[in-house]
Design an enzyme around this catalytic site. Structure first.
Site, PDB file in Angstrom:
ATOM      1  N   ASP A 156       0.834  -1.212   0.000  1.00  0.00           N
ATOM      2  CA  ASP A 156       0.000   0.000   0.000  1.00  0.00           C
ATOM      3  C   ASP A 156       0.865   1.257   0.000  1.00  0.00           C
ATOM      4  O   ASP A 156       2.104   1.187   0.002  1.00  0.00           O
ATOM      5  CB  ASP A 156      -0.936  -0.063   1.225  1.00  0.00           C
ATOM      6  CG  ASP A 156      -2.308   0.536   0.952  1.00  0.00           C
ATOM      7  OD1 ASP A 156      -2.416   1.384   0.055  1.00  0.00           O
ATOM      8  OD2 ASP A 156      -3.267   0.164   1.660  1.00  0.00           O
ATOM      9  N   GLU A 189      -1.117   1.797  -5.153  1.00  0.00           N
ATOM     10  CA  GLU A 189      -0.734   3.218  -5.080  1.00  0.00           C
ATOM     11  C   GLU A 189      -1.889   4.103  -5.491  1.00  0.00           C
ATOM     12  O   GLU A 189      -1.751   5.335  -5.504  1.00  0.00           O
ATOM     13  CB  GLU A 189       0.527   3.394  -5.946  1.00  0.00           C
ATOM     14  CG  GLU A 189       1.238   4.697  -5.853  1.00  0.00           C
ATOM     15  CD  GLU A 189       0.723   5.718  -6.847  1.00  0.00           C
ATOM     16  OE1 GLU A 189       1.121   6.877  -6.735  1.00  0.00           O
ATOM     17  OE2 GLU A 189      -0.080   5.359  -7.752  1.00  0.00           O
ATOM     18  N   TRP A 190      -3.023   3.524  -5.824  1.00  0.00           N
ATOM     19  CA  TRP A 190      -4.289   4.210  -6.120  1.00  0.00           C
ATOM     20  C   TRP A 190      -4.251   5.060  -7.391  1.00  0.00           C
ATOM     21  O   TRP A 190      -5.150   5.897  -7.622  1.00  0.00           O
ATOM     22  CB  TRP A 190      -4.746   5.090  -4.939  1.00  0.00           C
ATOM     23  CG  TRP A 190      -4.463   4.533  -3.590  1.00  0.00           C
ATOM     24  CD1 TRP A 190      -4.764   3.274  -3.162  1.00  0.00           C
ATOM     25  CD2 TRP A 190      -3.809   5.179  -2.498  1.00  0.00           C
ATOM     26  NE1 TRP A 190      -4.344   3.103  -1.880  1.00  0.00           N
ATOM     27  CE2 TRP A 190      -3.755   4.258  -1.442  1.00  0.00           C
ATOM     28  CE3 TRP A 190      -3.262   6.460  -2.302  1.00  0.00           C
ATOM     29  CZ2 TRP A 190      -3.173   4.556  -0.213  1.00  0.00           C
ATOM     30  CZ3 TRP A 190      -2.690   6.759  -1.072  1.00  0.00           C
ATOM     31  CH2 TRP A 190      -2.647   5.817  -0.053  1.00  0.00           C
ATOM     32  N   GLY A 191      -3.213   4.900  -8.210  1.00  0.00           N
ATOM     33  CA  GLY A 191      -3.193   5.622  -9.484  1.00  0.00           C
ATOM     34  C   GLY A 191      -2.626   7.026  -9.420  1.00  0.00           C
ATOM     35  O   GLY A 191      -2.502   7.688 -10.447  1.00  0.00           O
ATOM     36  N   ASP A 212     -10.068   3.634  -3.555  1.00  0.00           N
ATOM     37  CA  ASP A 212     -10.773   2.422  -3.118  1.00  0.00           C
ATOM     38  C   ASP A 212     -12.190   2.328  -3.688  1.00  0.00           C
ATOM     39  O   ASP A 212     -12.915   3.313  -3.750  1.00  0.00           O
ATOM     40  CB  ASP A 212     -10.881   2.401  -1.590  1.00  0.00           C
ATOM     41  CG  ASP A 212      -9.534   2.135  -0.940  1.00  0.00           C
ATOM     42  OD1 ASP A 212      -8.516   2.100  -1.654  1.00  0.00           O
ATOM     43  OD2 ASP A 212      -9.514   1.964   0.291  1.00  0.00           O
TER      44      ASP A 212
HETATM   45  C1  GLA Z   1      -6.044   1.241   1.499  1.00  0.00           C
HETATM   46  C2  GLA Z   1      -6.185   0.255   0.339  1.00  0.00           C
HETATM   47  C3  GLA Z   1      -7.305  -0.710   0.635  1.00  0.00           C
HETATM   48  C4  GLA Z   1      -7.006  -1.461   1.923  1.00  0.00           C
HETATM   49  C5  GLA Z   1      -6.785  -0.466   3.068  1.00  0.00           C
HETATM   50  C6  GLA Z   1      -6.252  -1.148   4.318  1.00  0.00           C
HETATM   51  O1  GLA Z   1      -7.183   2.053   1.602  1.00  0.00           O
HETATM   52  O2  GLA Z   1      -6.400   0.934  -0.864  1.00  0.00           O
HETATM   53  O3  GLA Z   1      -7.484  -1.624  -0.425  1.00  0.00           O
HETATM   54  O4  GLA Z   1      -5.870  -2.261   1.746  1.00  0.00           O
HETATM   55  O5  GLA Z   1      -5.842   0.532   2.708  1.00  0.00           O
HETATM   56  O6  GLA Z   1      -6.014  -0.260   5.371  1.00  0.00           O
END
Ligand code: GLA
Length: 402
Positions: A156, A189-191, A212
């Site tokens: 993450d 890394e969410w992009g 997410d």
């Molecule tokens: C981030 C990630 C999620 C999950 C949470 C856990 O938000 O994007 O998919 O793994 O952390 O805390």
């Protein structure tokens, strides 16, 4: 004399080239991982921090008993909150109450069922739930994971402050490879730093392309505190548009894990969610409680014809090929030259949607066999186009084979 010279020449060639060949660096242990999108289960979407040895083991059992394993699901992944601290030697410590026999015992159990074992950590100092992260401990943690038998690491990006994303993920991939164990690297890394541009180069097997997922159908919304943004299925697929060329065998865009069965959407919407993820060549990581699935949810997650589209060996990600208001057509080229096609109705009432052969990359005059992947029926041959009535928030998913 000539013969002698020729022999000498051959001898010198051997002297020169054999060491060069021997010195070739061997392929890293991760070289051939995730040649099709990874399939499995992850604890976060349903259980968040409520993870334990008992729950994970029973989920692994359910993956086998429910037929999920037979359908292709293999990874059992523990997300955040399994870890509590580091010991005097800075080794990562699993929660002794929740994992009383340690992580290796969990991995051994999962492996005994013919499944694979995944864990979660973070490139920064702390995970998103505030547990110890991997920063500064990458090689030590990688050795520990390998010793536990870990096959998959989701890494993450919380608390990474000024770290460079590409360098951080290259570092953990090098550490995992140095352990000698083949470990799938899931870049979470969410992009933000466009991981599709560098994820493959640093040895990432999948990279999150968005924030997410939430268990809802709609578009992007601000969080209650005004910060950006909560994603439903529709906002995630909109953010996938244009990323398709970055995906391929061993390296996939990850529009986040599945919410199918978690209760926030209708079965029609869950069927659409699953169909779209399959067509996007997304990792299929279920996020529901596999121990008590309704038959409708089970049938969505184990639809073998839809899964075959996702796992097609050509490894193309599908893309949106036509859009008119709420009505969309998405298509994915398959290895045998046919196309998987989704007619998607984002609107509030049933509508007829048409897929034109030209939008699929076929000449108009081609006659093609149409097969419905949800009713499992052959729909005969069509030329030029195929039309069907599509329920509100629903899909019709077909293959079109000339
Ligand atoms: C981030 C990630 C999620 C999950 C949470 C856990 O938000 O994007 O998919 O793994 O952390 O805390």
């Amino acid at each position: 004399m000539k013969m002698m010279r020729a022999l000498l020449a051959i001898f010198f060639c051997i002297l020169l080239f054999v060491p060069a060949v021997i010195a070739q660096p061997s392929a890293p242990p991760s070289a051939n991982l995730a040649l099709t999108p990874p399939m499995g289960w992850n604890s976060w979407n349903k259980f968040a921090c409520n993870v334990s040895e008992d729950m994970i083991k029973s989920m692994a059992d359910a993956m086998v008993k429910s037929g999920m394993k037979d359908a292709g699901y293999v990874y059992v992944n523990i997300d955040d909150c399994w870890q509590v601290s580091r010991d005097a030697n800075a080794n990562i410590v699993a929660d002794p109450q929740r994992f009383p026999h340690g992580m290796k015992a969990v991995g051994d159990y999962i492996h005994s069922l013919g499944l694979k074992f995944g864990v979660y950590s973070d490139a920064g100092s702390k995970t998103c739930a505030g547990r110890p992260g991997g920063l500064g401990h990458e090689y030590q943690d990688a050795l520990q994971y390998a010793a536990w038998g870990v096959d998959y690491l989701k890494y993450d990006w919380c608390n990474a402050t000024t770290q460079d994303a590409k360098a951080s993920y290259a570092n953990i991939r090098a550490a995992l490879d140095a352990s000698g164990r083949p470990i799938v690297l899931s870049i979470c890394e969410w992009g933000t730093a466009k991981p599709w541009l560098w994820g493959k180069e640093v040895g990432g097997n999948l990279w999150r392309s968005t924030g997410d997922i939430q268990d809802r159908w709609g578009g992007q919304q601000k969080w209650p505190d005004g910060t950006c943004c909560s994603n439903g299925v529709l906002s995630i697929i909109d953010q996938e548009v244009g990323l398709q060329s970055y995906a391929g065998p061993g390296h996939w865009n990850d529009p986040d894990m599945l919410e199918v069965g978690n209760g926030g959407m209708t079965d029609v919407e869950y069927r659409s969610h699953f169909s779209l993820w399959a067509l996007l060549a997304a990792p299929l990581i279920a996020g529901n409680d596999l121990r008590d699935m309704r038959p409708e949810i089970h049938d969505i997650l184990t639809n073998k014809e839809v899964i075959a589209v996702n796992q097609d060996a050509l490894g193309r990600e599908g893309e949106r090929v036509a859009k008119s208001g709420d009505l969309e057509v998405w298509a994915k080229q398959l290895k045998d030259g046919s196309r998987a096609v989704i007619l998607l109705n984002r609107g509030a009432t049933e509508q007829s949607i048409t897929a034109n052969w030209e939008d699929l990359g076929y000449p108009n005059n081609v006659s093609a066999a149409v097969h419905d992947l949800w009713s499992h029926k052959d729909l005969g041959k069509s030329t030029e186009k195929f039309s069907a009535a599509v329920a509100s928030h629903g899909v019709v998913m077909i293959t079109v084979k000339p």
